[in-house]
Design a protein around this motif. Structure first.
Motif, mmCIF file in Angstrom:
data_model
loop_
_atom_site.group_PDB
_atom_site.id
_atom_site.type_symbol
_atom_site.label_atom_id
_atom_site.label_comp_id
_atom_site.label_asym_id
_atom_site.label_seq_id
_atom_site.Cartn_x
_atom_site.Cartn_y
_atom_site.Cartn_z
ATOM 1 N N THR A 153 0.832 -1.198 0.000
ATOM 2 C CA THR A 153 0.000 0.000 0.000
ATOM 3 C C THR A 153 0.869 1.252 0.000
ATOM 4 N N ASP A 154 0.318 2.331 -0.540
ATOM 5 C CA ASP A 154 1.014 3.626 -0.487
ATOM 6 C C ASP A 154 1.129 4.102 0.953
ATOM 7 N N GLY A 191 -6.583 10.473 -0.040
ATOM 8 C CA GLY A 191 -7.331 10.140 -1.245
ATOM 9 C C GLY A 191 -7.388 11.289 -2.234
ATOM 10 N N GLU A 229 -4.543 11.206 -4.298
ATOM 11 C CA GLU A 229 -4.447 9.934 -5.017
ATOM 12 C C GLU A 229 -3.435 8.983 -4.372
ATOM 13 N N GLY A 260 -3.339 5.860 -2.021
ATOM 14 C CA GLY A 260 -4.196 4.809 -1.483
ATOM 15 C C GLY A 260 -3.785 4.424 -0.071
ATOM 16 N N HIS A 281 -4.589 1.834 3.545
ATOM 17 C CA HIS A 281 -5.228 0.813 4.371
ATOM 18 C C HIS A 281 -5.244 1.337 5.803
ATOM 19 N N PHE A 322 -13.151 6.400 -1.694
ATOM 20 C CA PHE A 322 -11.782 5.885 -1.809
ATOM 21 C C PHE A 322 -11.691 4.405 -1.439
ATOM 22 N N PRO A 345 -11.396 2.525 1.310
ATOM 23 C CA PRO A 345 -10.229 2.091 2.093
ATOM 24 C C PRO A 345 -10.509 0.785 2.842
#
Length: 351
Positions: A4-5, A23, A26, A28, A30, A76, A78
């Motif tokens: 993840t980012d 978001g 852009e 991402g 968790h 988004f 998540p």
């Protein structure tokens, strides 16, 4: 292994708003939280109490605020990993972070955002000699599956909302109905919703539940299993209360936990951050909300929202090192409208 980012540790209001701000850029994300539901302190401590200092909402409750934040971040999508406490965090050779939870989830994250409030909430234990050995088998501080108590003799200890909620539910007819339910509290006074108290008294009147006033002073063990509690009553007499399962709800207490062992700069059990991008002493690890300290820090939700905004912008250089980021406004930006799934206002050809 989940890549993840951004990984956000904490699903309270500030952690949820962090998802939104990331978001918009852009990035991402968790989310991991030690509690079984999102909301943090808002849900655990004042779900139904009024909050008056959220901008644009003259009055709201903790529950309503969390519901609105979940609605706001829905575009988004998540992933929320609940009932998961982060136990390990260290940097990989490629600059990203390995993150693992006690229950075996593993992440590789470009950035980490600690939004843990005052720490991971842990149940307050019932401290009786020998009892801890039965945690997870017969002693329960949380309920994941009510059906496991069906047909069992259950004692519920506590006088708050959670204790009455579960005592009532297990005493009522249904697939989860226990063989017997006893609610044990130190006195016949409760800190719970009036409707739950009324329901409990009605169930006792219908002989589907019993209430006992007293405190646990010891346990009895038969063939390696917890078989009974020793309960000291207000009259000074100790009585034996047989059981199959014991549920204890004494509330939750925050604990900084593993965060204290991650090598981040701390001051009075709070994370030290800069006020430009809310980065900790470790590049790529950000912190927002009540867990942080800096000159002038105020422990308010609205301050946490501001911190989450600056932290998101601070993360861009780690996630998109070659990307120039320009400030966009949700009022006018077609790209942000696209991300949020809203229509960009058109132009009338006649004007």
């Amino acid at each position: 292994m989940i890549e993840t980012d951004a990984l956000i540790v904490g699903a309270g209001p500030v952690g949820l708003f962090q998802v939104f701000e990331l978001g918009l850029l852009e990035i991402g994300a968790h989310v991991v939280d030690s509690l079984p539901q999102p909301g943090g302190q808002c849900i655990e401590l004042y779900a139904d109490k009024p909050i008056y200092d959220i901008p644009g909402l003259p009055a709201t409750s903790g529950r309503e605020l969390v519901d609105r934040l979940l609605q706001q971040i829905a575009p988004f999508k998540p992933p929320l990993h609940l009932d998961q406490e982060v136990s390990l965090l260290h940097r990989r050779p490629d600059g990203r972070f390995d993150v693992a939870t006690r229950r075996g989830l593993q992440f590789i994250a470009k950035t980490v955002f600690i939004a843990g409030g005052v720490g991971a909430f842990q149940p307050k234990p019932l401290r009786v000699e020998g009892l801890a050995a039965f945690e997870g088998t017969q002693l329960h501080y949380r309920v994941d599956d009510a059906a496991r108590f069906a047909g069992r003799h259950v004692v519920v200890v506590g006088g708050g909302d959670s204790a009455l909620q579960w005592a009532n539910r297990l005493a009522e007819a249904g697939p989860q109905a226990a063989a017997s339910v006893t609610l044990l509290h130190r006195r016949d006074v409760f800190q719970a919703e009036p409707a739950a108290i009324s329901r409990m008294r009605a169930l006792c009147e219908a002989q589907r539940m019993q209430f006992a006033a007293g405190q646990v002073s010891g346990i009895e063990v038969t063939d390696g299993r917890l078989s009974a509690l020793k309960v000291l009553g207000g009259d000074g007499v100790t009585r034996v209360m047989p059981l199959d399962e014991l549920l204890v709800f004494f509330g939750l207490s925050p604990r900084l936990g593993p965060i204290a062992d991650w090598g981040l700069a701390l001051e009075r059990k709070q994370l030290v951050v800069d006020t430009e991008k809310f980065e900790t002493s470790e590049p790529g690890i950000f912190a927002v909300g009540d867990v942080v300290t800096y000159p002038g820090k105020k422990k308010l939700i609205l301050c946490g929202f501001h911190e989450a905004t600056l932290a998101a912008f601070g993360a861009v250089r780690h996630v998109f090192p070659d990307k120039a980021v320009h400030l966009q406004y949700t009022t006018t930006s077609p790209r942000l409208h696209q991300l949020l799934g809203v229509e960009t206002p058109g132009h009338d050809d006649d004007h």
